[in-house]
Design an enzyme around this catalytic site. Structure first.
Site, PDB file in Angstrom:
ATOM      1  N   TYR A   1       0.910  -1.378   0.047  1.00  0.00           N
ATOM      2  CA  TYR A   1       0.069  -0.037   0.102  1.00  0.00           C
ATOM      3  C   TYR A   1       0.924   1.217   0.137  1.00  0.00           C
ATOM      4  O   TYR A   1       1.742   1.269   0.681  1.00  0.00           O
ATOM      5  CB  TYR A   1      -0.911   0.247   1.127  1.00  0.00           C
ATOM      6  CG  TYR A   1      -2.300  -0.417   0.922  1.00  0.00           C
ATOM      7  CD1 TYR A   1      -3.186   0.601  -0.088  1.00  0.00           C
ATOM      8  CD2 TYR A   1      -3.037  -1.495   1.285  1.00  0.00           C
ATOM      9  CE1 TYR A   1      -4.269   0.334  -0.330  1.00  0.00           C
ATOM     10  CE2 TYR A   1      -4.542  -1.956   1.059  1.00  0.00           C
ATOM     11  CZ  TYR A   1      -4.927  -0.778   0.081  1.00  0.00           C
ATOM     12  OH  TYR A   1      -6.231  -1.304  -0.277  1.00  0.00           O
TER      13      TYR A   1
ATOM     14  N   GLU B   1      -0.478   4.888  -0.585  1.00  0.00           N
ATOM     15  CA  GLU B   1      -1.374   6.183  -0.972  1.00  0.00           C
ATOM     16  C   GLU B   1      -0.385   7.374  -0.831  1.00  0.00           C
ATOM     17  O   GLU B   1       0.513   7.321   0.038  1.00  0.00           O
ATOM     18  CB  GLU B   1      -2.432   6.355   0.151  1.00  0.00           C
ATOM     19  CG  GLU B   1      -3.437   5.796  -0.437  1.00  0.00           C
ATOM     20  CD  GLU B   1      -3.803   4.294   0.151  1.00  0.00           C
ATOM     21  OE1 GLU B   1      -2.897   3.670   0.692  1.00  0.00           O
ATOM     22  OE2 GLU B   1      -4.918   3.893   0.781  1.00  0.00           O
TER      23      GLU B   1
ATOM     24  N   ASP C   1      -7.442  12.511 -25.323  1.00  0.00           N
ATOM     25  CA  ASP C   1      -7.449  11.171 -25.042  1.00  0.00           C
ATOM     26  C   ASP C   1      -6.998  10.264 -25.927  1.00  0.00           C
ATOM     27  O   ASP C   1      -7.728   9.971 -27.022  1.00  0.00           O
ATOM     28  CB  ASP C   1      -8.968  10.791 -24.765  1.00  0.00           C
ATOM     29  CG  ASP C   1      -8.984   9.384 -23.960  1.00  0.00           C
ATOM     30  OD1 ASP C   1      -7.947   8.529 -24.280  1.00  0.00           O
ATOM     31  OD2 ASP C   1     -10.032   8.980 -23.499  1.00  0.00           O
TER      32      ASP C   1
ATOM     33  N   THR D   1      -4.823   5.362 -22.047  1.00  0.00           N
ATOM     34  CA  THR D   1      -4.670   4.130 -21.361  1.00  0.00           C
ATOM     35  C   THR D   1      -3.400   3.572 -21.849  1.00  0.00           C
ATOM     36  O   THR D   1      -2.540   3.928 -22.652  1.00  0.00           O
ATOM     37  CB  THR D   1      -5.759   2.927 -21.822  1.00  0.00           C
ATOM     38  OG1 THR D   1      -5.875   2.986 -23.137  1.00  0.00           O
ATOM     39  CG2 THR D   1      -6.982   3.263 -21.171  1.00  0.00           C
TER      40      THR D   1
ATOM     41  N   LYS E   1      -3.234  -0.427 -25.023  1.00  0.00           N
ATOM     42  CA  LYS E   1      -3.893  -0.794 -26.393  1.00  0.00           C
ATOM     43  C   LYS E   1      -2.511  -0.439 -27.396  1.00  0.00           C
ATOM     44  O   LYS E   1      -1.859  -1.705 -27.125  1.00  0.00           O
ATOM     45  CB  LYS E   1      -4.718   0.578 -26.600  1.00  0.00           C
ATOM     46  CG  LYS E   1      -5.927   0.467 -25.855  1.00  0.00           C
ATOM     47  CD  LYS E   1      -7.271   1.367 -26.146  1.00  0.00           C
ATOM     48  CE  LYS E   1      -8.385   1.369 -25.330  1.00  0.00           C
ATOM     49  NZ  LYS E   1      -8.449   1.913 -24.149  1.00  0.00           N
TER      50      LYS E   1
ATOM     51  N   ARG F   1      -2.959  -3.275 -18.561  1.00  0.00           N
ATOM     52  CA  ARG F   1      -4.259  -2.574 -18.384  1.00  0.00           C
ATOM     53  C   ARG F   1      -3.811  -1.424 -17.377  1.00  0.00           C
ATOM     54  O   ARG F   1      -3.306  -1.642 -16.208  1.00  0.00           O
ATOM     55  CB  ARG F   1      -5.385  -3.396 -17.665  1.00  0.00           C
ATOM     56  CG  ARG F   1      -5.583  -4.886 -18.540  1.00  0.00           C
ATOM     57  CD  ARG F   1      -6.131  -4.453 -19.882  1.00  0.00           C
ATOM     58  NE  ARG F   1      -7.230  -3.845 -19.723  1.00  0.00           N
ATOM     59  CZ  ARG F   1      -8.314  -4.509 -20.600  1.00  0.00           C
ATOM     60  NH1 ARG F   1      -8.085  -5.671 -21.290  1.00  0.00           N
ATOM     61  NH2 ARG F   1      -9.436  -3.885 -20.830  1.00  0.00           N
TER      62      ARG F   1
END
Ligand code: DSN
Length: 429
Positions: free
Chosen positions: A60, A62, A206, A232, A235, A241
């Site tokens: 973790y 953050e 985008d 992203t 692609k 991903r």
């Protein structure tokens, strides 16, 4: 099953959970045996998949490098810093946030950083090739903000920058989004940025679909024109991903706050490491040749489709995808998708501009070449794939012809195996 729970650390997946292992093996076989033409999919490297399956998943963190809310993050800081620096180098931008879990949260964070709820922004109509998060009424973007949509010209089926400018001057949006999910032509990001500047809007691009083409210098970059760019990473870029946000430095602080604590919690560190690996791969000279081959292959695929009698929206392609208009064929998009599945060709049904039909059974299919290029297809093979699709679509009732198409698909897939070394290792992939 053993009584010692810690023995799970040394039991391979196949023994530990055969049900899931069997699904992964079946999906591997499926990917091996089909011509995967979904333009938003690609084949990440073994190195990317290794990073995804690493212990970085366990931590973790953050916050951001050097400013975390949890201890023990000195290694994670290095991973994230490597990803940020490589991203900035690859796309030539001043700022990058590599934490977005995927494209939708990346776009949500940008809107959150620039707009108040109810503010107006402008994006491309989904039915003309835009994305749900560019203002569709069923998406958070259309529910939270006031939307103005632009589309393509009815005659040319291409973006009409004069019409977009007129609309922007009339509507005065606070953000103008360029970028698309099903537009086969080059996008003039400079023209979009100039329109945004003229109306006092923030320009946002985008580039999810074409990020790999931009990184490979086969599509013009939105930098240095656009203020904020989202993408992203899975692609044409062939990474895991996930997503990134890039921008001029002045937007960085607000975007960082919007990503965390605005909409996300702990960064997915295994995913960030895999992004870093993918950026590193895209920085290598051979990636340019690969990106160029994706476009050459899409043009050849388009040639094969047209030779077989199918019409392409806008008459062809400049990028990695073709949008096929089926209105002059016996099949709808849904029927074509289902039929092509039976001959091991995977495509997705898609709206075409000014489509009279509905999204679940539209008039088109969308096909692209990142995955075929990843498995070594050249133009000749892609042209043949286009011809096979047309043959199947125009002869959907001819069982023996469909058998022949299936056999030709098998010859093509067997000649271009995916992840051959993983198969040899019998790895769960
Ligand atoms: N689902 C992606 C695509 O297929 O284009 C966009 O998010």
């Amino acid at each position: 099953m053993t009584s010692n729970f810690n023995s799970r650390f040394s039991i391979p997946l196949q023994q530990s959970d055969n049900a899931v292992y069997a699904c992964i093996q079946k999906e591997f076989e499926r990917q091996q045996e089909v011509l995967e033409l979904i333009p938003s999919e690609s084949l990440p490297s073994k190195a990317v998949l290794e990073a995804l399956g690493s212990v970085l998943n366990n931590k973790y963190s953050e916050g951001y490098p050097g400013k975390r809310y949890y201890g023990g993050n000195h290694v994670i800081d290095q991973v994230e810093s490597i990803a940020i620096e490589r991203c900035k180098q690859l796309f030539g931008c001043e700022y990058a946030n590599v934490q977005p879990y995927s494209g939708s949260p990346a776009n949500a964070a940008v809107y959150l950083s620039v707009l108040n709820y109810g503010d107006k922004f402008m994006g491309m109509n989904l039915a003309h090739g835009g994305h749900l998060t560019h203002g569709h009424k069923l998406n958070f973007s259309g529910k939270s903000y006031s939307i103005v949509s632009y589309g393509v010209d009815k005659e040319t089926e291409r973006l009409d920058y004069d019409a977009i400018k007129r609309l922007a001057l009339q509507e005065k949006p606070k953000i103008i989004v360029s970028g698309s999910s099903a537009y086969p032509r080059e996008i003039d990001f400079k023209a979009f940025a100039e329109i945004a500047q003229e109306v006092g809007a923030v320009s946002m691009s985008d580039i999810s679909h074409i990020a790999g083409l931009i990184a490979g210098n086969v599509h013009p970059s939105p930098f240095p024109f656009t203020d904020i760019v989202t993408s992203t990473t899975h692609k044409t870029l062939c990474g895991p991903r996930g997503a990134v946000i890039m921008a001029r430095a002045q937007f960085g602080e607000a975007i960082d706050k919007a990503v965390f604590p605005g909409i996300q919690g702990g960064p997915h560190n295994h995913q960030i490491a895999a992004k870093a690996v993918a950026f590193g791969e895209a920085l290598r000279p051979e990636f340019k040749a690969f990106a160029g081959q994706i476009v050459k292959n899409a043009k050849a695929l388009g040639t094969g489709l047209m030779e077989g009698g199918l019409r392409l929206v806008s008459g062809g392609t400049d990028n990695h995808l073709c949008l096929v208009d089926l209105t002059q064929t016996p099949l709808t998009g849904k029927e074509a998708e289902a039929l092509l599945d039976t001959v091991n060709i995977t495509v997705n049904k898609n709206m075409i501009p000014f489509d009279p039909r509905k999204p679940l059974d539209p008039s088109g299919i969308r096909v692209g070449t990142p995955t075929l290029t990843g498995r070594g297809f050249n133009e000749e093979a892609c042209r043949e794939v286009g011809q096979l699709i047309a043959k199947a679509v125009f002869n959907s009732q001819d069982a023996s012809l469909l058998d022949r198409v299936r056999a030709e698909v098998k010859t093509l897939t067997q000649a271009h195996p995916i992840y051959p070394m993983l198969k040899e290792e019998n790895a769960p992939i």
